[in-house]
Design a protein around this motif. Structure first.
Motif, PDB file in Angstrom:
ATOM      1  N   LEU A 156      -2.279   6.311 -15.125  1.00 13.15           N
ATOM      2  CA  LEU A 156      -2.916   6.716 -13.872  1.00 13.15           C
ATOM      3  C   LEU A 156      -4.181   5.903 -13.618  1.00 13.15           C
ATOM      4  O   LEU A 156      -4.439   5.477 -12.486  1.00 13.15           O
ATOM      5  CB  LEU A 156      -3.247   8.203 -13.909  1.00 13.15           C
ATOM      6  CG  LEU A 156      -3.846   8.803 -12.634  1.00 13.15           C
ATOM      7  CD1 LEU A 156      -2.875   8.637 -11.468  1.00 13.15           C
ATOM      8  CD2 LEU A 156      -4.182  10.276 -12.841  1.00 13.15           C
ATOM      9  N   VAL A 157      -4.966   5.676 -14.653  1.00 11.95           N
ATOM     10  CA  VAL A 157      -6.191   4.890 -14.501  1.00 11.95           C
ATOM     11  C   VAL A 157      -5.862   3.450 -14.121  1.00 11.95           C
ATOM     12  O   VAL A 157      -6.461   2.880 -13.195  1.00 11.95           O
ATOM     13  CB  VAL A 157      -7.014   4.919 -15.809  1.00 11.95           C
ATOM     14  CG1 VAL A 157      -8.156   3.900 -15.741  1.00 11.95           C
ATOM     15  CG2 VAL A 157      -7.577   6.312 -16.049  1.00 11.95           C
ATOM     16  N   VAL A 158      -4.920   2.846 -14.832  1.00  8.40           N
ATOM     17  CA  VAL A 158      -4.528   1.464 -14.528  1.00  8.40           C
ATOM     18  C   VAL A 158      -3.956   1.371 -13.117  1.00  8.40           C
ATOM     19  O   VAL A 158      -4.270   0.437 -12.364  1.00  8.40           O
ATOM     20  CB  VAL A 158      -3.508   0.947 -15.558  1.00  8.40           C
ATOM     21  CG1 VAL A 158      -3.002  -0.443 -15.168  1.00  8.40           C
ATOM     22  CG2 VAL A 158      -4.130   0.906 -16.950  1.00  8.40           C
ATOM     23  N   HIS A 159      -3.115   2.334 -12.754  1.00  4.50           N
ATOM     24  CA  HIS A 159      -2.554   2.360 -11.395  1.00  4.50           C
ATOM     25  C   HIS A 159      -3.668   2.472 -10.360  1.00  4.50           C
ATOM     26  O   HIS A 159      -3.616   1.818  -9.311  1.00  4.50           O
ATOM     27  CB  HIS A 159      -1.594   3.535 -11.254  1.00  4.50           C
ATOM     28  CG  HIS A 159      -1.288   3.889  -9.829  1.00  4.50           C
ATOM     29  ND1 HIS A 159      -0.487   3.109  -9.024  1.00  4.50           N
ATOM     30  CD2 HIS A 159      -1.709   4.932  -9.062  1.00  4.50           C
ATOM     31  CE1 HIS A 159      -0.410   3.658  -7.823  1.00  4.50           C
ATOM     32  NE2 HIS A 159      -1.147   4.757  -7.814  1.00  4.50           N
ATOM     33  N   GLY A 160      -4.679   3.298 -10.660  1.00  2.60           N
ATOM     34  CA  GLY A 160      -5.784   3.461  -9.715  1.00  2.60           C
ATOM     35  C   GLY A 160      -6.527   2.160  -9.475  1.00  2.60           C
ATOM     36  O   GLY A 160      -6.878   1.829  -8.339  1.00  2.60           O
ATOM     37  N   VAL A 161      -6.750   1.405 -10.557  1.00  4.82           N
ATOM     38  CA  VAL A 161      -7.420   0.104 -10.420  1.00  4.82           C
ATOM     39  C   VAL A 161      -6.554  -0.858  -9.626  1.00  4.82           C
ATOM     40  O   VAL A 161      -7.040  -1.579  -8.748  1.00  4.82           O
ATOM     41  CB  VAL A 161      -7.733  -0.481 -11.809  1.00  4.82           C
ATOM     42  CG1 VAL A 161      -8.287  -1.897 -11.679  1.00  4.82           C
ATOM     43  CG2 VAL A 161      -8.731   0.403 -12.549  1.00  4.82           C
ATOM     44  N   LYS A 162      -5.270  -0.874  -9.925  1.00  2.33           N
ATOM     45  CA  LYS A 162      -4.332  -1.757  -9.214  1.00  2.33           C
ATOM     46  C   LYS A 162      -4.307  -1.424  -7.727  1.00  2.33           C
ATOM     47  O   LYS A 162      -4.395  -2.312  -6.873  1.00  2.33           O
ATOM     48  CB  LYS A 162      -2.933  -1.607  -9.806  1.00  2.33           C
ATOM     49  CG  LYS A 162      -1.817  -2.252  -8.993  1.00  2.33           C
ATOM     50  CD  LYS A 162      -0.457  -1.939  -9.605  1.00  2.33           C
ATOM     51  CE  LYS A 162       0.685  -2.266  -8.649  1.00  2.33           C
ATOM     52  NZ  LYS A 162       0.803  -3.694  -8.363  1.00  2.33           N
ATOM     53  N   ALA A 163      -4.188  -0.125  -7.407  1.00  4.26           N
ATOM     54  CA  ALA A 163      -4.107   0.289  -6.008  1.00  4.26           C
ATOM     55  C   ALA A 163      -5.406   0.016  -5.262  1.00  4.26           C
ATOM     56  O   ALA A 163      -5.395  -0.324  -4.077  1.00  4.26           O
ATOM     57  CB  ALA A 163      -3.755   1.778  -5.931  1.00  4.26           C
ATOM     58  N   ALA A 164      -6.543   0.145  -5.962  1.00  5.65           N
ATOM     59  CA  ALA A 164      -7.835  -0.091  -5.313  1.00  5.65           C
ATOM     60  C   ALA A 164      -8.102  -1.572  -5.111  1.00  5.65           C
ATOM     61  O   ALA A 164      -8.795  -1.968  -4.165  1.00  5.65           O
ATOM     62  CB  ALA A 164      -8.950   0.530  -6.159  1.00  5.65           C
ATOM     63  N   SER A 165      -7.553  -2.406  -5.998  1.00  2.00           N
ATOM     64  CA  SER A 165      -7.817  -3.842  -5.896  1.00  2.00           C
ATOM     65  C   SER A 165      -6.984  -4.519  -4.819  1.00  2.00           C
ATOM     66  O   SER A 165      -7.403  -5.533  -4.248  1.00  2.00           O
ATOM     67  CB  SER A 165      -7.526  -4.517  -7.243  1.00  2.00           C
ATOM     68  OG  SER A 165      -6.149  -4.452  -7.560  1.00  2.00           O
ATOM     69  N   ARG A 166      -5.819  -3.967  -4.513  1.00  2.00           N
ATOM     70  CA  ARG A 166      -4.940  -4.644  -3.569  1.00  2.00           C
ATOM     71  C   ARG A 166      -5.540  -4.778  -2.168  1.00  2.00           C
ATOM     72  O   ARG A 166      -5.453  -5.867  -1.571  1.00  2.00           O
ATOM     73  CB  ARG A 166      -3.578  -3.943  -3.522  1.00  2.00           C
ATOM     74  CG  ARG A 166      -2.525  -4.735  -2.739  1.00  2.00           C
ATOM     75  CD  ARG A 166      -2.357  -6.156  -3.277  1.00  2.00           C
ATOM     76  NE  ARG A 166      -1.892  -6.170  -4.652  1.00  2.00           N
ATOM     77  CZ  ARG A 166      -0.611  -6.057  -4.980  1.00  2.00           C
ATOM     78  NH1 ARG A 166       0.316  -5.926  -4.071  1.00  2.00           N
ATOM     79  NH2 ARG A 166      -0.280  -6.108  -6.261  1.00  2.00           N
ATOM     80  N   HIS A 185       0.835  -1.205   0.000  1.00  2.00           N
ATOM     81  CA  HIS A 185       0.000   0.000   0.000  1.00  2.00           C
ATOM     82  C   HIS A 185       0.871   1.256   0.000  1.00  2.00           C
ATOM     83  O   HIS A 185       0.599   2.210  -0.744  1.00  2.00           O
ATOM     84  CB  HIS A 185      -0.916  -0.005   1.216  1.00  2.00           C
ATOM     85  CG  HIS A 185      -1.716   1.248   1.367  1.00  2.00           C
ATOM     86  ND1 HIS A 185      -2.715   1.605   0.480  1.00  2.00           N
ATOM     87  CD2 HIS A 185      -1.639   2.258   2.282  1.00  2.00           C
ATOM     88  CE1 HIS A 185      -3.227   2.769   0.846  1.00  2.00           C
ATOM     89  NE2 HIS A 185      -2.596   3.181   1.929  1.00  2.00           N
ATOM     90  N   VAL A 186       1.899   1.256   0.828  1.00  2.00           N
ATOM     91  CA  VAL A 186       2.821   2.401   0.864  1.00  2.00           C
ATOM     92  C   VAL A 186       3.490   2.570  -0.492  1.00  2.00           C
ATOM     93  O   VAL A 186       3.639   3.690  -1.008  1.00  2.00           O
ATOM     94  CB  VAL A 186       3.889   2.199   1.963  1.00  2.00           C
ATOM     95  CG1 VAL A 186       4.908   3.337   1.932  1.00  2.00           C
ATOM     96  CG2 VAL A 186       3.233   2.102   3.339  1.00  2.00           C
ATOM     97  N   ASN A 187       3.867   1.457  -1.088  1.00  2.00           N
ATOM     98  CA  ASN A 187       4.501   1.503  -2.404  1.00  2.00           C
ATOM     99  C   ASN A 187       3.557   2.084  -3.451  1.00  2.00           C
ATOM    100  O   ASN A 187       3.970   2.879  -4.302  1.00  2.00           O
ATOM    101  CB  ASN A 187       4.925   0.092  -2.810  1.00  2.00           C
ATOM    102  CG  ASN A 187       5.596   0.059  -4.167  1.00  2.00           C
ATOM    103  OD1 ASN A 187       6.629   0.676  -4.378  1.00  2.00           O
ATOM    104  ND2 ASN A 187       4.998  -0.671  -5.100  1.00  2.00           N
ATOM    105  N   ASP A 188       2.274   1.712  -3.391  1.00  2.00           N
ATOM    106  CA  ASP A 188       1.296   2.244  -4.334  1.00  2.00           C
ATOM    107  C   ASP A 188       1.134   3.751  -4.182  1.00  2.00           C
ATOM    108  O   ASP A 188       0.935   4.467  -5.171  1.00  2.00           O
ATOM    109  CB  ASP A 188      -0.061   1.551  -4.147  1.00  2.00           C
ATOM    110  CG  ASP A 188      -0.111   0.187  -4.818  1.00  2.00           C
ATOM    111  OD1 ASP A 188       0.658  -0.022  -5.775  1.00  2.00           O
ATOM    112  OD2 ASP A 188      -0.917  -0.663  -4.396  1.00  2.00           O
ATOM    113  N   VAL A 189       1.197   4.228  -2.947  1.00  2.07           N
ATOM    114  CA  VAL A 189       1.093   5.677  -2.722  1.00  2.07           C
ATOM    115  C   VAL A 189       2.264   6.390  -3.392  1.00  2.07           C
ATOM    116  O   VAL A 189       2.092   7.410  -4.080  1.00  2.07           O
ATOM    117  CB  VAL A 189       1.066   5.995  -1.211  1.00  2.07           C
ATOM    118  CG1 VAL A 189       1.150   7.503  -0.990  1.00  2.07           C
ATOM    119  CG2 VAL A 189      -0.202   5.434  -0.570  1.00  2.07           C
ATOM    120  N   VAL A 190       3.460   5.873  -3.198  1.00  2.00           N
ATOM    121  CA  VAL A 190       4.653   6.473  -3.815  1.00  2.00           C
ATOM    122  C   VAL A 190       4.563   6.389  -5.337  1.00  2.00           C
ATOM    123  O   VAL A 190       4.873   7.353  -6.054  1.00  2.00           O
ATOM    124  CB  VAL A 190       5.930   5.762  -3.320  1.00  2.00           C
ATOM    125  CG1 VAL A 190       7.156   6.288  -4.061  1.00  2.00           C
ATOM    126  CG2 VAL A 190       6.100   5.953  -1.814  1.00  2.00           C
TER     127      VAL A 190
END
Length: 206
Positions: free
Chosen positions: A123-133, A71-76
């Motif tokens: 950004l969209v793909v990252h958003g989906v990835k970060a939300a799914s984790r 999660h921290v990594n996704d924020v960065v």
């Protein structure tokens, strides 16, 4: 349109892992004839650049497989992945590949367009990835994090290679990503309804 598909595939790949599409382009340009980078992006095939990208990729792959740390990594990576996506789209769409012989014919003006498009796609793909984790971690008590991360890494590699060698097949990857986004939204909504139902039950019998 092959230039668009190439750029889109690379940008989407960057949304999953910022360094894989850049490293893929650099390695293929340095050791094969599959891609000819534009003069402004020739630095991607430099030995030092490839070493640094490989080092950053190693850190990313480890951090993304540890619950909470991911999660921290996704924020960065919220800032890193879109930047890489813009760079990947701009470079990929302007490169000569086995399927694109005249990349300059498509983006003859408005050179900022592919960069902005790449930023938004990543950004969209990252958003989906970060939300799914968080959904995966909660459903599997954290054990699903390395599995999901490995699947995302494999998907990023495949998307990068297809974007350069067979960009038409990028459409299949995009369909899978849309399906994943719908799954994440539905799962999060279900969890929200379950939490709300739990709160109402406690209030009724508490």
């Amino acid at each position: 349109m092959l230039e668009v598909l190439t750029g889109t595939g690379l940008a989407a790949s960057a949304g999953l892992n910022a360094y894989i599409p850049l490293l893929t382009m650099g390695l293929l340009a340095r050791y094969t004839e599959a891609i000819d980078l534009p003069s402004g992006s020739a630095w991607l095939s430099n030995g030092w650049t490839l070493t640094i990208l490989a080092f950053l990729l190693a850190i990313e792959m480890v951090a993304d497989k540890v619950p909470v740390v991911d999660h921290v990594n996704d924020v960065v990576q919220t800032f890193v992945r879109p930047t890489a996506g813009g760079l990947a789209f701009g470079t990929g769409s302007a490169s000569e590949t086995v399927t694109v012989a005249d990349p300059g014919a498509f983006f003859t003006s408005n050179q900022w367009v592919p960069i902005v498009a790449g930023v938004l796609i990543a950004l969209v793909v990252h958003g989906v990835k970060a939300a799914s984790r968080p959904v995966v971690n909660t459903a599997t008590a954290g054990f699903g994090a390395p599995v999901a991360s490995t699947a995302e890494d494999i998907g990023s590699v495949l998307m990068s290679i297809l974007a350069i060698l067979l960009p038409v097949l990028v459409l299949i990857g995009l369909v899978v990503m849309v399906w994943a986004a719908v799954w994440v939204v539905r799962r999060r909504n279900r969890r929200k309804r379950e939490r709300d139902a739990g709160v109402e039950t406690r209030q009724l019998f508490g």
